[in-house]
Design an enzyme around this catalytic site. Sequence first.
Site, PDB file in Angstrom:
ATOM      1  N   LYS A 174       0.871  -1.181   0.000  1.00  0.00           N
ATOM      2  CA  LYS A 174       0.000   0.000   0.000  1.00  0.00           C
ATOM      3  C   LYS A 174       0.908   1.232   0.000  1.00  0.00           C
ATOM      4  O   LYS A 174       1.418   1.649   1.027  1.00  0.00           O
ATOM      5  CB  LYS A 174      -0.879  -0.004   1.263  1.00  0.00           C
ATOM      6  CG  LYS A 174      -2.220   0.684   1.130  1.00  0.00           C
ATOM      7  CD  LYS A 174      -2.177   2.159   0.729  1.00  0.00           C
ATOM      8  CE  LYS A 174      -1.930   3.108   1.860  1.00  0.00           C
ATOM      9  NZ  LYS A 174      -1.744   4.505   1.410  1.00  0.00           N
ATOM     10  N   GLU A 249       9.717   2.439  10.406  1.00  0.00           N
ATOM     11  CA  GLU A 249      10.727   3.492  10.240  1.00  0.00           C
ATOM     12  C   GLU A 249       9.978   4.812  10.231  1.00  0.00           C
ATOM     13  O   GLU A 249       9.062   5.001   9.438  1.00  0.00           O
ATOM     14  CB  GLU A 249      11.479   3.301   8.916  1.00  0.00           C
ATOM     15  CG  GLU A 249      12.237   2.000   8.803  1.00  0.00           C
ATOM     16  CD  GLU A 249      13.367   1.867   9.801  1.00  0.00           C
ATOM     17  OE1 GLU A 249      13.807   2.892  10.368  1.00  0.00           O
ATOM     18  OE2 GLU A 249      13.801   0.734  10.038  1.00  0.00           O
ATOM     19  N   CYS A 283      13.399  11.938   5.700  1.00  0.00           N
ATOM     20  CA  CYS A 283      13.417  11.568   7.119  1.00  0.00           C
ATOM     21  C   CYS A 283      14.765  11.895   7.731  1.00  0.00           C
ATOM     22  O   CYS A 283      14.882  12.129   8.929  1.00  0.00           O
ATOM     23  CB  CYS A 283      13.115  10.087   7.281  1.00  0.00           C
ATOM     24  SG  CYS A 283      14.188   9.061   6.273  1.00  0.00           S
ATOM     25  N   GLU A 384       9.578  17.553  14.166  1.00  0.00           N
ATOM     26  CA  GLU A 384       9.869  17.341  12.743  1.00  0.00           C
ATOM     27  C   GLU A 384       8.995  18.280  11.905  1.00  0.00           C
ATOM     28  O   GLU A 384       7.763  18.208  11.970  1.00  0.00           O
ATOM     29  CB  GLU A 384       9.589  15.888  12.346  1.00  0.00           C
ATOM     30  CG  GLU A 384       9.992  15.612  10.899  1.00  0.00           C
ATOM     31  CD  GLU A 384       9.697  14.179  10.442  1.00  0.00           C
ATOM     32  OE1 GLU A 384       8.559  13.714  10.609  1.00  0.00           O
ATOM     33  OE2 GLU A 384      10.620  13.541   9.891  1.00  0.00           O
TER      34      GLU A 384
HETATM   35  P1  NAD Z   1       2.406   9.214   6.682  1.00  0.00           P
HETATM   36  O1  NAD Z   1       2.643   8.616   8.026  1.00  0.00           O
HETATM   37  O2  NAD Z   1       1.355  10.237   6.551  1.00  0.00           O
HETATM   38  O3  NAD Z   1       2.039   8.067   5.622  1.00  0.00           O
HETATM   39  C1  NAD Z   1       2.889   6.958   5.390  1.00  0.00           C
HETATM   40  C2  NAD Z   1       2.048   5.829   4.795  1.00  0.00           C
HETATM   41  O4  NAD Z   1       1.101   5.397   5.780  1.00  0.00           O
HETATM   42  C3  NAD Z   1       1.219   6.224   3.576  1.00  0.00           C
HETATM   43  O5  NAD Z   1       1.142   5.146   2.676  1.00  0.00           O
HETATM   44  C4  NAD Z   1      -0.147   6.502   4.176  1.00  0.00           C
HETATM   45  O6  NAD Z   1      -1.192   6.366   3.240  1.00  0.00           O
HETATM   46  C5  NAD Z   1      -0.213   5.437   5.243  1.00  0.00           C
HETATM   47  N1  NAD Z   1      -1.122   5.727   6.358  1.00  0.00           N
HETATM   48  C6  NAD Z   1      -1.567   6.922   6.791  1.00  0.00           C
HETATM   49  N2  NAD Z   1      -2.400   6.757   7.834  1.00  0.00           N
HETATM   50  C7  NAD Z   1      -2.473   5.429   8.077  1.00  0.00           C
HETATM   51  C8  NAD Z   1      -3.157   4.628   9.030  1.00  0.00           C
HETATM   52  N3  NAD Z   1      -3.929   5.171   9.959  1.00  0.00           N
HETATM   53  N4  NAD Z   1      -2.980   3.291   8.990  1.00  0.00           N
HETATM   54  C9  NAD Z   1      -2.188   2.721   8.064  1.00  0.00           C
HETATM   55  N5  NAD Z   1      -1.517   3.428   7.124  1.00  0.00           N
HETATM   56  C10 NAD Z   1      -1.649   4.773   7.135  1.00  0.00           C
HETATM   57  O7  NAD Z   1       3.827   9.778   6.189  1.00  0.00           O
HETATM   58  P2  NAD Z   1       4.161  10.544   4.837  1.00  0.00           P
HETATM   59  O8  NAD Z   1       3.645  11.944   4.919  1.00  0.00           O
HETATM   60  O9  NAD Z   1       3.800   9.719   3.664  1.00  0.00           O
HETATM   61  O10 NAD Z   1       5.769  10.579   4.924  1.00  0.00           O
HETATM   62  C11 NAD Z   1       6.465  11.478   5.711  1.00  0.00           C
HETATM   63  C12 NAD Z   1       6.904  10.879   7.028  1.00  0.00           C
HETATM   64  O11 NAD Z   1       7.613   9.671   6.783  1.00  0.00           O
HETATM   65  C13 NAD Z   1       7.876  11.762   7.794  1.00  0.00           C
HETATM   66  O12 NAD Z   1       7.568  11.728   9.166  1.00  0.00           O
HETATM   67  C14 NAD Z   1       9.224  11.113   7.525  1.00  0.00           C
HETATM   68  O13 NAD Z   1      10.213  11.381   8.500  1.00  0.00           O
HETATM   69  C15 NAD Z   1       8.844   9.680   7.493  1.00  0.00           C
HETATM   70  N6  NAD Z   1       9.833   8.889   6.768  1.00  0.00           N
HETATM   71  C16 NAD Z   1      10.634   8.064   7.491  1.00  0.00           C
HETATM   72  C17 NAD Z   1      11.626   7.338   6.850  1.00  0.00           C
HETATM   73  C18 NAD Z   1      12.523   6.414   7.619  1.00  0.00           C
HETATM   74  O14 NAD Z   1      13.102   5.533   7.007  1.00  0.00           O
HETATM   75  N7  NAD Z   1      12.648   6.568   8.920  1.00  0.00           N
HETATM   76  C19 NAD Z   1      11.780   7.461   5.472  1.00  0.00           C
HETATM   77  C20 NAD Z   1      10.936   8.320   4.764  1.00  0.00           C
HETATM   78  C21 NAD Z   1       9.951   9.030   5.426  1.00  0.00           C
END
Ligand code: NAD
Length: 495
Positions: A174, A249, A283, A384
Amino acid sequence: MLIVNNFIGGEWTGSSSGATFESINPADTSDVVAVVSRSVREDVDNAVEAAKGAFRRWRLTPAPRRGEILFRAAELLAKRKKELAELMTREMGKVLTEALGDVQEAIDMSYFMAGEGRRLSGETVPSELPDKDCKSVRLPIGVCALITPWNFPMAIPAWKIMPALVSGNTVVFKPSSYTAACAAQLVEILQKAGLPAGVLNLVNGSGEEAGGYLAAHDGIDGLSFTGSTAIGLAIAKGCAEKGKKVSCEMGGKNAIIVMDDADLDLAVEGAVWGGFGTSGQRCTSSSRVVVHQAVYDRFLKMFSDAASRLRLGNGLDEKTDVGPLINEAQMKKVLNYIEIGKGEGATLLTGGGVCREGSCAKGYFIEPAIFAGVTPGMRIAQEEIFGPVVSVIKARDLEDAVRTVNNTAYGLSSAIYTRDVNKSAYAERELDTGIVYINASTIGAEIQMPFGGTKRSGYGHEEAGGRGGALDMFTKWKVIYRDFSGKLQKAQIDR
Ligand code: NAD
């Protein structure tokens, strides 16, 4: 405009509700990149069922053969690298050179995991009893749900999909709804590389609807998530309650230390690249720079001069240094943090305004912003922001700098610029982050090493390769004792 469907049981199909959503170019919101199926529960159920069915054969397919499919996928990715990178820039905004790097990471991960198909080793060790042997073997965990963010649309899915598949798992993927077109390209390439039907399934849709339902699904055996901390922790809690293997992550508040003996030109380059690359939406972005008091003023001047020279624009234009933010909500969030920083008494040295000129007229652009006079406890130094905003903090000495870096809830990446080997060794030991860079910025992880953070940045350390990396997430151990003595032997007792 592309039509992006789900991929379930080897077939590209629309959502069973018929609903769709649009994936929009953040540099030009009049450009609709794709119309995407909006999955409902039934679609997720179908994808999990397909993955479950395919698992029976895939787990018994020899791992080197599974690896060969990934090798072919790597070759297809490499052949289409430029075209895929251009789509990525259009769909989520990062400048083309960075998008090419993102695709390259997916290529590298595919080749690397292809090789792991011949190295999925366990251990054989001596038994404490005669005529008995002991071995451990790695087994797949079953159906894996993979949920990914938008900021690395091909690299992060590849970090998860490739190790999950080579280990013999089947997958329900997903991706972020903001990068559905990129995700579909990756899945299609794996299909063309020869993956059997049902082994990899794609469900598009919103986080709450499709993601939340998938994460809580009883039919999955493991879950790997990358995204924001709040959602990751909620997912980890749900999986723990059901006894499912999980790895998350999550966010970061990464920092660069600049010591008084540092090569300042190099440190400034690192701070610009780490702070404003991908518009600060990594991130591992360097959203804090902690500078020794002896070079603080000089560094600030050099850093703000360099940041103010950065050119905003569409990432497909090779003159562009910094692209747009992903969407309007993220832009508002960043602008709000800029107001918070001012309200906390930090000095906005440069940037921070919305850009609507020229090629920025129809996108979500914010000028790279630098705050000086930031103290470690301020919200802009703790939370963040995920945008082009860097906080510069003054430090008395190395110990003070390291304390400041460690003083957040996060622990993903950190860096130190120094020419003193003793200082770098101290920092390497004391910085409480999953990744530490010496004389390089906080970004630039390589796929043959594990990737992950401490504290609220990581729950598990699963991504990418290396010992202790992805294969540990996507396999479980079975231990086998074989007694060929022909008599009852009792371990620990017969000694
Ligand atoms: P997000 O948490 O909004 O979404 C990530 C994924 O989770 C998406 O596919 C989203 O559709 C899904 N999602 C959202 N709500 C959900 C729920 N309730 N249940 C299950 N899935 C759900 O994050 P984003 O805006 O896509 O990405 C940015 C964030 O990701 C930042 O906080 C960044 O630091 C983090 N990030 C971390 C890493 C790492 O390796 N540590 C790498 C890249 C991004």
